[in-house]
Write a protein that holds these residues in place. Sequence first.
Motif, PDB file in Angstrom:
ATOM      1  N   ASN A 106      43.093-102.371 -24.672  1.00  0.00           N
ATOM      2  CA  ASN A 106      43.989-102.931 -23.666  1.00  0.00           C
ATOM      3  C   ASN A 106      44.048-102.105 -22.386  1.00  0.00           C
ATOM      4  O   ASN A 106      44.743-102.494 -21.448  1.00  0.00           O
ATOM      5  CB  ASN A 106      45.403-103.071 -24.241  1.00  0.00           C
ATOM      6  CG  ASN A 106      45.559-104.297 -25.104  1.00  0.00           C
ATOM      7  OD1 ASN A 106      45.729-105.401 -24.619  1.00  0.00           O
ATOM      8  ND2 ASN A 106      45.469-104.095 -26.424  1.00  0.00           N
ATOM      9  N   GLN A 138      44.920-110.501 -26.899  1.00  0.00           N
ATOM     10  CA  GLN A 138      45.482-109.687 -27.989  1.00  0.00           C
ATOM     11  C   GLN A 138      44.932-110.092 -29.350  1.00  0.00           C
ATOM     12  O   GLN A 138      44.705-109.250 -30.216  1.00  0.00           O
ATOM     13  CB  GLN A 138      47.004-109.788 -28.017  1.00  0.00           C
ATOM     14  CG  GLN A 138      47.753-108.968 -27.026  1.00  0.00           C
ATOM     15  CD  GLN A 138      47.253-107.557 -26.858  1.00  0.00           C
ATOM     16  OE1 GLN A 138      46.892-106.880 -27.816  1.00  0.00           O
ATOM     17  NE2 GLN A 138      47.211-107.121 -25.615  1.00  0.00           N
ATOM     18  N   GLY A 182      49.534-102.973 -28.203  1.00  0.00           N
ATOM     19  CA  GLY A 182      48.640-103.706 -27.315  1.00  0.00           C
ATOM     20  C   GLY A 182      49.371-104.352 -26.154  1.00  0.00           C
ATOM     21  O   GLY A 182      48.987-104.194 -24.988  1.00  0.00           O
ATOM     22  N   MET A 186      49.139-103.339 -22.241  1.00  0.00           N
ATOM     23  CA  MET A 186      48.716-104.413 -21.347  1.00  0.00           C
ATOM     24  C   MET A 186      49.730-104.647 -20.233  1.00  0.00           C
ATOM     25  O   MET A 186      49.354-104.858 -19.065  1.00  0.00           O
ATOM     26  CB  MET A 186      48.526-105.706 -22.145  1.00  0.00           C
ATOM     27  CG  MET A 186      48.283-106.938 -21.275  1.00  0.00           C
ATOM     28  SD  MET A 186      48.185-108.465 -22.233  1.00  0.00           S
ATOM     29  CE  MET A 186      46.460-108.445 -22.725  1.00  0.00           C
TER      30      MET A 186
END
Length: 285
Positions: A106, A138, A182, A186
């Motif tokens: 990510n 994801q 993640g 992100m």
Amino acid sequence: MSAHVQSHGLVDVGGVDHVAVARTSRVWGWWFVAEHRIRAMRSYVASAVLIGLGSPFLFLIGLGVGLGLLVDANRGSEGVEGVPYLVFLAPALSMAGAMQTASQENTYGVFGGFKWFPMFFAMNGTPIGPAHIVIGFQVAVLVRVLVSLVAFSLVMVLFGIGDPLGALLLIPIGLLMATTVGFAVMSWVATQTEDRGQLSFIERFVVVPLTLFSGTYFPLETLPLFLQWIGWISPLWHAAELGRGVLYGAPLPPAMLLLHVGFLAAVALVTCLLSIRTFRKRLDK
């Protein structure tokens, strides 16, 4: 041809019903994004599988057996939390590996999707929207994380580390934690427009400290109180505690079970929404 268009939507000379395609994309767009990302992973699938399968052996043998012999020798039959050090360490190492993989995918993957190979802008030019891109990306990351988690669990089963069923239950726990990490990574990376070296910040000043201060190698309560807060807000600590509960029956009161799961789910939800918001702002400019 005009009658055909009126009855079936916009159909080109190749017989493609674009209205139907758009309708399908609005429902399954996240999967189209995930499939695209998974196919892109084929360029480094050999190294990903090799690392995913080899890391459990190296970490568990190097740290669990090597360091574990010293710890067990000093603590005698008491062990750590009443079990051999290798058993105590194994679930946390599994979760740490999942965290590292989710973070890496990510970081440069998300930044590159905007900057270096702007595939996110291309996707947004279709019926696929920001939410599809965020969730689909994801899902693809979780596929790679799954390889590492399955490898760790199989090694634990083969070496008789903890309960076999508990070793398998580490997989969904690790996937939940990887989702949390993640989306959190992100949501920050998506705000970065230029690479000035700050992307390496995540690995050096977030992932490594969390690995050291989340009760990975020793119980969190052995740390000074002024450092324990790092573990309390760390997805790794919450996941490791859940993992120890299922692997060897570490005490896990119902309230703490709800706290650990609730924390991971809440952070994942909030950072997912933040990621979608940031993606929408950048892609709709």
